[in-house]
Design a protein around this motif. Structure first.
Motif, PDB file in Angstrom:
ATOM      1  N   ASP A 252      -0.876   3.313   5.842  1.00  0.00           N
ATOM      2  CA  ASP A 252      -2.101   2.613   5.465  1.00  0.00           C
ATOM      3  C   ASP A 252      -1.831   1.150   5.145  1.00  0.00           C
ATOM      4  OD1 ASP A 252      -3.518   4.984   5.698  1.00  0.00           O
ATOM      5  OD2 ASP A 252      -3.350   5.462   3.555  1.00  0.00           O
TER       6      ASP A 252
ATOM      7  N   ASP B   7     -15.832  -1.390  -0.739  1.00  0.00           N
ATOM      8  CA  ASP B   7     -16.415  -1.212   0.587  1.00  0.00           C
ATOM      9  C   ASP B   7     -16.742  -2.555   1.256  1.00  0.00           C
ATOM     10  OD1 ASP B   7     -17.084   0.473   2.671  1.00  0.00           O
ATOM     11  OD2 ASP B   7     -19.200   0.585   2.076  1.00  0.00           O
TER      12      ASP B   7
ATOM     13  N   GLY C 143      -8.856   0.925   0.412  1.00  0.00           N
ATOM     14  CA  GLY C 143     -10.270   1.156   0.680  1.00  0.00           C
ATOM     15  C   GLY C 143     -11.102   1.483  -0.542  1.00  0.00           C
TER      16      GLY C 143
ATOM     17  N   SER D 179      -4.449  -0.591   3.564  1.00  0.00           N
ATOM     18  CA  SER D 179      -5.301  -0.845   2.411  1.00  0.00           C
ATOM     19  C   SER D 179      -5.694   0.480   1.777  1.00  0.00           C
ATOM     20  CB  SER D 179      -6.550  -1.640   2.809  1.00  0.00           C
ATOM     21  OG  SER D 179      -7.441  -0.836   3.567  1.00  0.00           O
TER      22      SER D 179
ATOM     23  N   ALA E 121     -14.358  -6.060   3.347  1.00  0.00           N
ATOM     24  CA  ALA E 121     -13.064  -6.608   3.769  1.00  0.00           C
ATOM     25  C   ALA E 121     -12.890  -7.999   3.164  1.00  0.00           C
ATOM     26  CB  ALA E 121     -12.986  -6.680   5.290  1.00  0.00           C
TER      27      ALA E 121
ATOM     28  N   CYS F 181       0.830  -1.202   0.000  1.00  0.00           N
ATOM     29  CA  CYS F 181       0.000   0.000   0.000  1.00  0.00           C
ATOM     30  C   CYS F 181       0.870   1.260   0.000  1.00  0.00           C
ATOM     31  CB  CYS F 181      -0.928  -0.021   1.207  1.00  0.00           C
ATOM     32  SG  CYS F 181      -2.215   1.239   1.170  1.00  0.00           S
TER      33      CYS F 181
ATOM     34  N   THR G 180      -9.544  -3.460  -0.698  1.00  0.00           N
ATOM     35  CA  THR G 180     -10.719  -3.467   0.159  1.00  0.00           C
ATOM     36  C   THR G 180     -10.492  -2.586   1.384  1.00  0.00           C
ATOM     37  OG1 THR G 180     -10.117  -5.382   1.547  1.00  0.00           O
ATOM     38  CG2 THR G 180     -11.058  -5.838  -0.627  1.00  0.00           C
ATOM     39  N   ARG G 181     -11.281  -2.799   2.429  1.00  0.00           N
ATOM     40  CA  ARG G 181     -11.200  -1.979   3.631  1.00  0.00           C
ATOM     41  C   ARG G 181     -10.426  -2.687   4.749  1.00  0.00           C
ATOM     42  NH1 ARG G 181     -15.733   1.373   4.327  1.00  0.00           N
ATOM     43  NH2 ARG G 181     -15.023   1.659   6.487  1.00  0.00           N
ATOM     44  N   PHE G 182      -9.552  -3.638   4.383  1.00  0.00           N
ATOM     45  CA  PHE G 182      -8.824  -4.370   5.412  1.00  0.00           C
ATOM     46  C   PHE G 182      -7.481  -4.809   4.862  1.00  0.00           C
ATOM     47  CE2 PHE G 182      -7.632  -8.413   7.448  1.00  0.00           C
ATOM     48  CZ  PHE G 182      -7.632  -8.030   8.779  1.00  0.00           C
TER      49      PHE G 182
ATOM     50  N   SER H 289     -17.493  -8.726   5.447  1.00  0.00           N
ATOM     51  CA  SER H 289     -16.217  -9.411   5.279  1.00  0.00           C
ATOM     52  C   SER H 289     -16.419 -10.725   4.538  1.00  0.00           C
ATOM     53  CB  SER H 289     -15.578  -9.719   6.639  1.00  0.00           C
ATOM     54  OG  SER H 289     -15.163  -8.552   7.306  1.00  0.00           O
TER      55      SER H 289
ATOM     56  N   VAL I 132     -17.552  -3.174   8.022  1.00  0.00           N
ATOM     57  CA  VAL I 132     -18.068  -3.440   6.677  1.00  0.00           C
ATOM     58  C   VAL I 132     -18.207  -4.948   6.514  1.00  0.00           C
ATOM     59  CG1 VAL I 132     -17.078  -1.361   5.624  1.00  0.00           C
ATOM     60  CG2 VAL I 132     -15.712  -3.461   5.717  1.00  0.00           C
TER      61      VAL I 132
END
Length: 224
Positions: free
Chosen positions: A154, A161, A158, A156, A163, A106, A138-140, A192, A190
């Motif tokens: 960071d 929306d 994101g 990820s 994981a 990232c 994704t968000r994870f 998963s 969110v």
């Protein structure tokens, strides 16, 4: 935007068919760029990169029979003029993003300028992730901390929306049992997806489809 988020690569016929559908052409007629950067954030990364490219480790990825395959090493890009690599990126059919350390990947996607280019690049190019290469969209994300990046970097981008938790019930990852991933999912705000190595997530614009010849589970977002 077209993405194929895999746990371990193109591990079965269903996932390969999904890739061909996203490409709109056979793999043998498609060009690809492989980003190995995340692999350098884990032990023995250099040798793992070699084995992934040669196809001697894991499921097919670089060795699928692409018409052409190039390498895009993100750590080198800040010192190279954009005209040397951006046109190649925009012309490729598939961007193959390997696994390893989410935080390291990232960081270099942002530092290299690739993150800023992704929205326009992904109008044409198919993003194909493997493990960490999938998770960062994704968000994870996770980190092995085998680097000197700031701890707050960071993990990820994101862009999607939800994981993603790859390698469900894999013998190499004893913490990735369904019970453990369910507990982890309960802490994430969110939805998963827990997926094994025979499963992938296909994303076409706003449509999400699970492609699987194995096991997977969708967990609801945490309630807080």
């Amino acid at each position: 935007m077209k993405l194929l988020l895999t746990s371990a690569g193109i591990s079965n016929t269903s996932i390969r068919n999904a890739l061909v559908d996203l490409l709109g052409k056979p793999v043998s007629e498609a060009s690809a760029l492989f980003i190995p950067t995340a692999i350098y954030g884990i032990p023995n990364g250099g040798d793992i990169v070699r084995r992934v490219i040669c196809g001697s480790l894991g499921d097919p990825f670089c060795d699928l029979g692409w018409k052409s395959l190039g390498l895009l090493e993100l750590t080198a890009l800040p010192s190279i003029k954009e005209e040397l690599w951006v046109p190649i990126l925009r012309e490729t059919d598939a961007l193959l993003v390997g696994g390893g350390d989410c935080q390291y990947l990232c960081y270099w996607m942002q530092k290299s300028g690739l993150t800023d280019l992704l929205p326009s690049v992904l109008r044409k190019t198919v993003y194909v992730g493997l493990s960490a290469g999938s998770m960062i969209m994704t968000r994870f994300g996770t980190s092995y901390r085998n680097h000197t990046l700031p701890a707050e970097s960071d993990k990820s981008l994101g862009i999607l929306d939800f994981a993603l938790h790859p390698h469900l019930d894999h013998e190499w990852f004893p913490d990735n049992s369904l019970a453990n991933l369910e507990k982890l999912a309960a802490t994430i705000p969110v939805p998963s997806y827990a997926i094994d190595d025979q499963t992938a997530i296909k994303v076409t614009n706003n449509t999400i489809e699970v492609i699987s010849e194995g096991n997977w589970k969708l967990f609801p977002p945490s309630i807080s």
